[in-house]
Enzyme design. Structure first.
Site, PDB file in Angstrom:
ATOM      1  N   SER A 158      19.353 -28.202  43.858  1.00 41.51           N
ATOM      2  CA  SER A 158      19.012 -26.982  44.607  1.00 41.51           C
ATOM      3  C   SER A 158      20.266 -26.442  45.273  1.00 41.51           C
ATOM      4  O   SER A 158      20.886 -27.126  46.097  1.00 41.51           O
ATOM      5  CB  SER A 158      17.972 -27.287  45.690  1.00 41.51           C
ATOM      6  OG  SER A 158      17.967 -26.220  46.628  1.00 41.51           O
TER       7      SER A 158
ATOM      8  N   HIS B 297      18.279 -25.021  40.403  1.00 38.47           N
ATOM      9  CA  HIS B 297      17.100 -24.643  41.192  1.00 38.47           C
ATOM     10  C   HIS B 297      17.513 -23.696  42.322  1.00 38.47           C
ATOM     11  O   HIS B 297      18.407 -24.007  43.107  1.00 38.47           O
ATOM     12  CB  HIS B 297      16.478 -25.924  41.762  1.00 38.47           C
ATOM     13  CG  HIS B 297      15.194 -25.738  42.491  1.00 38.47           C
ATOM     14  ND1 HIS B 297      13.973 -25.643  41.852  1.00 38.47           N
ATOM     15  CD2 HIS B 297      14.917 -25.626  43.816  1.00 38.47           C
ATOM     16  CE1 HIS B 297      13.005 -25.503  42.746  1.00 38.47           C
ATOM     17  NE2 HIS B 297      13.555 -25.489  43.956  1.00 38.47           N
TER      18      HIS B 297
ATOM     19  N   ASP C 162      16.238 -21.589  45.553  1.00 40.96           N
ATOM     20  CA  ASP C 162      15.170 -21.522  46.552  1.00 40.96           C
ATOM     21  C   ASP C 162      15.174 -20.174  47.258  1.00 40.96           C
ATOM     22  O   ASP C 162      16.056 -19.891  48.066  1.00 40.96           O
ATOM     23  CB  ASP C 162      15.363 -22.644  47.576  1.00 40.96           C
ATOM     24  CG  ASP C 162      14.930 -23.986  47.018  1.00 40.96           C
ATOM     25  OD1 ASP C 162      13.805 -24.074  46.504  1.00 40.96           O
ATOM     26  OD2 ASP C 162      15.724 -24.944  47.085  1.00 40.96           O
TER      27      ASP C 162
ATOM     28  N   MET D 297      13.567 -17.721  49.891  1.00 40.90           N
ATOM     29  CA  MET D 297      12.759 -17.799  51.118  1.00 40.90           C
ATOM     30  C   MET D 297      12.776 -16.472  51.854  1.00 40.90           C
ATOM     31  O   MET D 297      13.794 -15.769  51.848  1.00 40.90           O
ATOM     32  CB  MET D 297      13.312 -18.889  52.031  1.00 40.90           C
ATOM     33  CG  MET D 297      13.405 -20.249  51.355  1.00 40.90           C
ATOM     34  SD  MET D 297      13.977 -21.494  52.502  1.00 40.90           S
ATOM     35  CE  MET D 297      14.006 -22.931  51.416  1.00 40.90           C
TER      36      MET D 297
ATOM     37  N   HIS E 190      12.431 -20.682  42.532  1.00 42.39           N
ATOM     38  CA  HIS E 190      11.294 -21.118  43.347  1.00 42.39           C
ATOM     39  C   HIS E 190      11.068 -20.081  44.444  1.00 42.39           C
ATOM     40  O   HIS E 190      11.851 -19.999  45.389  1.00 42.39           O
ATOM     41  CB  HIS E 190      11.643 -22.502  43.945  1.00 42.39           C
ATOM     42  CG  HIS E 190      10.603 -23.084  44.828  1.00 42.39           C
ATOM     43  ND1 HIS E 190      10.845 -24.182  45.628  1.00 42.39           N
ATOM     44  CD2 HIS E 190       9.303 -22.737  45.054  1.00 42.39           C
ATOM     45  CE1 HIS E 190       9.753 -24.492  46.300  1.00 42.39           C
ATOM     46  NE2 HIS E 190       8.808 -23.617  45.986  1.00 42.39           N
TER      47      HIS E 190
ATOM     48  N   MET F  61       9.415 -18.774  47.538  1.00 41.04           N
ATOM     49  CA  MET F  61       8.632 -19.116  48.737  1.00 41.04           C
ATOM     50  C   MET F  61       8.502 -17.838  49.553  1.00 41.04           C
ATOM     51  O   MET F  61       9.097 -17.698  50.627  1.00 41.04           O
ATOM     52  CB  MET F  61       9.355 -20.226  49.516  1.00 41.04           C
ATOM     53  CG  MET F  61       9.279 -21.574  48.816  1.00 41.04           C
ATOM     54  SD  MET F  61      10.506 -22.747  49.402  1.00 41.04           S
ATOM     55  CE  MET F  61      11.879 -22.284  48.344  1.00 41.04           C
TER      56      MET F  61
ATOM     57  N   MET G 190       5.318 -30.169  46.076  1.00 40.14           N
ATOM     58  CA  MET G 190       6.246 -30.186  47.209  1.00 40.14           C
ATOM     59  C   MET G 190       6.101 -31.517  47.942  1.00 40.14           C
ATOM     60  O   MET G 190       4.996 -31.882  48.360  1.00 40.14           O
ATOM     61  CB  MET G 190       5.944 -29.035  48.184  1.00 40.14           C
ATOM     62  CG  MET G 190       6.153 -27.639  47.635  1.00 40.14           C
ATOM     63  SD  MET G 190       7.835 -27.289  47.088  1.00 40.14           S
ATOM     64  CE  MET G 190       8.778 -27.559  48.592  1.00 40.14           C
TER      65      MET G 190
ATOM     66  N   ASP H   6       9.820 -31.496  44.490  1.00 41.05           N
ATOM     67  CA  ASP H   6      10.776 -30.748  45.306  1.00 41.05           C
ATOM     68  C   ASP H   6      10.701 -31.190  46.759  1.00 41.05           C
ATOM     69  O   ASP H   6       9.691 -30.972  47.425  1.00 41.05           O
ATOM     70  CB  ASP H   6      10.472 -29.246  45.178  1.00 41.05           C
ATOM     71  CG  ASP H   6      11.592 -28.378  45.736  1.00 41.05           C
ATOM     72  OD1 ASP H   6      12.592 -28.936  46.223  1.00 41.05           O
ATOM     73  OD2 ASP H   6      11.446 -27.140  45.688  1.00 41.05           O
TER      74      ASP H   6
HETATM   75  C1  DX5 Z   1      12.517 -26.739  50.299  1.00 41.76           C
HETATM   76  C2  DX5 Z   1      13.179 -26.376  48.987  1.00 41.76           C
HETATM   77  C3  DX5 Z   1      13.858 -27.540  48.304  1.00 41.76           C
HETATM   78  C4  DX5 Z   1      14.975 -28.136  49.074  1.00 41.76           C
HETATM   79  C5  DX5 Z   1      15.272 -29.490  48.566  1.00 41.76           C
HETATM   80  O1  DX5 Z   1      11.805 -25.639  50.754  1.00 41.76           O
HETATM   81  O2  DX5 Z   1      12.219 -25.870  48.103  1.00 41.76           O
HETATM   82  O3  DX5 Z   1      14.292 -27.161  47.009  1.00 41.76           O
HETATM   83  O4  DX5 Z   1      16.119 -27.367  49.050  1.00 41.76           O
HETATM   84  O5  DX5 Z   1      16.278 -30.017  49.351  1.00 41.76           O
HETATM   85  P1  DX5 Z   1      16.450 -31.564  49.607  1.00 41.76           P
HETATM   86  O6  DX5 Z   1      16.661 -32.191  48.262  1.00 41.76           O
HETATM   87  O7  DX5 Z   1      17.648 -31.630  50.487  1.00 41.76           O
HETATM   88  O8  DX5 Z   1      15.190 -32.060  50.250  1.00 41.76           O
HETATM   89 ZN    ZN Z   2      12.657 -25.546  45.869  1.00 43.32          ZN
END
Ligand code: DX5
Ligand code: ZN
Length: 229
Positions: A12, A37, A39, A41, A70, A72, A141, A177
């Site tokens: 990620s 990956h 993320d 947000m 991903h 969110m 998750m 994840d």
């Molecule tokens: C959390 C994200 C993850 C996160 C994982 O909301 O979706 O992808 O970045 O990070 P680590 O591996 O540090 O838990």
């Molecule tokens: Zn993620």
């Protein structure tokens, strides 16, 4: 994207150097990452803000393999086409992000991209059962979404096992994840997961100038997971 249940490591870039995304993507792929990956947000569905579609389009030329986006965000429907146009290969949305998840998954498939469905730690599998024909990936998750570097929630391992049984022979990836490390990767791999997202555990100790630790971290997570399968 050919379907396989082989273990895939998806770093990620939430844990990458934010001033250097292109170089970071090239570095993790050079060091053995299978997927990248991303993320996304929105400061609303989750309490953090990250990447828009323009940023995904900018890093796309730096990724040879799979760009795993991903989302969110809520609402999510108005943004699906933009992330598809930005070059995502997989677009994953949250079951909890909107009232009409079936329609959202249909919208992803209509763009020609692979459709992913993410479920939070507090969400059960009952709703997923009615969506199995609509998805290419289910993301369990193992932290509450919003931040990297959180602790793995162990109660999710049983959920992964049940999900694996529910999926049967269908070509659906199980992605994990949150909090994936050398210690937790074997637990979810043994339970049936094949895509392991890892942020802090991949990027720790390395940098664009010194990427070898990325490779060591990826190989260690992969080896621990493969031993458990
Ligand atoms: C959390 C994200 C993850 C996160 C994982 O909301 O979706 O992808 O970045 O990070 P680590 O591996 O540090 O838990
Ligand atoms: Zn993620």
């Amino acid at each position: 994207m050919e379907f396989s249940r082989k273990i895939k490591i998806a770093p990620s870039i939430l844990s990458a150097d934010f001033a250097n995304f292109g170089a970071e993507c090239r570095a993790i792929e050079d060091q053995g990452a299978d997927w990248v990956h991303v993320d996304v947000m929105d400061g609303h569905f989750v309490p953090n803000l990250t990447f828009g579609p323009a940023m995904c389009a900018a890093i796309r030329p730096h990724i040879k393999g799979v760009m795993d986006v991903h989302l969110m965000i809520a609402p999510v429907d108005p943004y699906i086409e933009a992330y598809a146009a930005a070059g995502a290969d997989v677009i994953t949305v949250h079951l909890e992000a909107g009232p009409h998840i079936h329609r959202t998954l249909q919208a992803i498939r209509n763009t020609g991209k692979k459709a992913g469905l993410a479920i939070n730690p507090g969400t059960g599998l009952d709703a997923v059962a009615h969506l199995l024909d609509m998805v290419d990936l289910i993301c369990v998750m193992t932290v509450n979404p919003g931040f990297g570097g959180q602790k793995f929630i162990h109660s999710q391992v049983d959920k992964v096992r049940s999900l694996r049984a529910m999926i049967g022979d269908r070509p659906i990836h199980i992605e994990i994840d949150g909090g994936v490390t050398v210690e937790t990767a074997p637990l979810v791999a043994a339970a049936g997961a094949d895509v392991l997202v890892a942020g802090s555990a991949v990027f720790k100790g390395g940098s664009v100038a010194n990427p070898a630790p990325y490779g060591e971290n990826i190989r260690a997570i992969r080896a621990a997971a493969e031993k458990a399968v």
